[in-house]
Design an enzyme around this catalytic site. Structure first.
Site, PDB file in Angstrom:
ATOM      1  N   HIS A  66      13.214  -2.118  -0.445  1.00 46.49           N
ATOM      2  CA  HIS A  66      12.407  -1.531  -1.522  1.00 46.49           C
ATOM      3  C   HIS A  66      13.138  -0.308  -2.103  1.00 46.49           C
ATOM      4  CE1 HIS A  66       9.184   0.400  -3.728  1.00 46.49           C
ATOM      5  NE2 HIS A  66       8.568  -0.774  -3.724  1.00 46.49           N
ATOM      6  N   PHE A 118       0.823  -1.228   0.000  1.00 52.83           N
ATOM      7  CA  PHE A 118       0.000   0.000   0.000  1.00 52.83           C
ATOM      8  C   PHE A 118       0.854   1.275   0.000  1.00 52.83           C
ATOM      9  CE2 PHE A 118      -4.167  -1.655   2.232  1.00 52.83           C
ATOM     10  CZ  PHE A 118      -4.347  -2.559   1.208  1.00 52.83           C
ATOM     11  N   GLU A 131      12.083  -5.701  -8.941  1.00 55.65           N
ATOM     12  CA  GLU A 131      11.249  -4.570  -9.337  1.00 55.65           C
ATOM     13  C   GLU A 131      12.091  -3.520 -10.065  1.00 55.65           C
ATOM     14  OE1 GLU A 131       7.658  -4.152  -6.575  1.00 55.65           O
ATOM     15  OE2 GLU A 131       9.352  -3.416  -5.431  1.00 55.65           O
TER      16      GLU A 131
HETATM   17  P1  PGA Z   1       3.530  -0.415  -8.766  1.00 51.87           P
HETATM   18  O1  PGA Z   1       4.503  -0.564  -7.501  1.00 51.87           O
HETATM   19  O2  PGA Z   1       2.708  -1.678  -8.870  1.00 51.87           O
HETATM   20  O3  PGA Z   1       2.695   0.800  -8.466  1.00 51.87           O
HETATM   21  O4  PGA Z   1       4.382  -0.234  -9.977  1.00 51.87           O
HETATM   22  C1  PGA Z   1       5.167  -1.774  -7.237  1.00 51.87           C
HETATM   23  C2  PGA Z   1       6.022  -1.664  -5.998  1.00 51.87           C
HETATM   24  O5  PGA Z   1       6.718  -0.644  -5.797  1.00 51.87           O
HETATM   25  O6  PGA Z   1       6.043  -2.591  -5.172  1.00 51.87           O
END
Ligand code: PGA
Length: 230
Positions: free
Chosen positions: A88, A7, A157
């Protein structure tokens, strides 16, 4: 498959409760082998009922103490939370978490027996340099990380795909996941970056993808449960 919803700094304590109640109903028919994780903001952490795991987006690597503005293990234990996101890109970039700090946090929560979703990802200028540079960059994000830890899930990511609406291509995900899987001894590997109902089937059918970490599209319980049930 693993479906995880991050979130970030969205939803309140009240709206998270409504979300969790709706999610619980919507995913009753999910496949038994699929697992669902929700990472609400820390003010909305609570003990929720449902077929999903609640985790923390971040915490300070301490039981408790003088760490103004942070929460520690004691605050997570209150709700039985034993899952955390570490590394992250938003924390690495905006909160200046260096690889050293990230590795310290990983080691601390490993010591506590937490399940860790460990996030890695390259910026656009590295992707533009080509595959070799991407892998070199990503592998450097395992410095100080015990990849043998059995409660580790990795989330790949690409930073340029986060929140942009533009996910990585099937080829980009496929080649990166293939190489990463080898490097992490086949540990579960999620893809994150603009995953949404429109591309979920394609993404989870790629070899080496064990699930997704979803930001924007997961803020809406309808969209996220549609992805879980896809
Ligand atoms: P997003 O974010 O789905 O809005 O691209 C992914 C994340 O940062 O975990």
């Amino acid at each position: 498959m693993i479906f995880a919803a991050n979130f970030k700094t969205n939803h309140t304590r009240a709206s998270t409760r409504i979300y969790m109640e709706a999610l619980k109903e919507k995913i009753v028919s999910k496949k038994a082998e699929d697992s669902v994780y929700i990472f609400p903001p820390s003010t909305a952490l609570d003990a929720f009922e449902g077929n999903f795991t609640v985790g923390a987006q971040n915490a300070y690597p301490a039981q408790n103490g003088a760490y103004t503005g942070e929460i520690g293990v004691e605050q997570l234990e209150e709700f039985g939370i034993q899952t955390i996101l570490v590394g992250h890109s938003e924390r690495r970039e905006m909160m200046a978490e260096t690889q050293e700090k990230v590795a310290q946090k990983f080691a601390f929560f490993k010591e506590q027996g937490f399940e860790i979703i460990y996030c890695i990802g390259e910026p656009l200028h590295i992707r533009e340099k080509g595959f070799e540079s991407v892998m070199q960059y990503l592998l450097a994000q395992f410095e100080g990380i015990d990849i043998a830890y059995d409660k580790m899930i990795v989330a790949y990511e690409p930073i340029w795909a986060i929140g942009t609406g533009r996910s990585a291509t099937v080829d980009e995900i496929s080649s990166t996941h293939r190489a990463l899987k080898k490097a992490i001894n086949d540990k579960p590997l999620l893809y994150g970056g603009s995953a949404k109902p429109a591309n979920i089937k394609e993404i989870i059918s790629i070899a080496g993808v064990d699930g997704v970490l979803v930001g924007s599209a997961a803020l809406d319980v309808e969209k996220f449960s549609e992805m879980v049930l896809s």
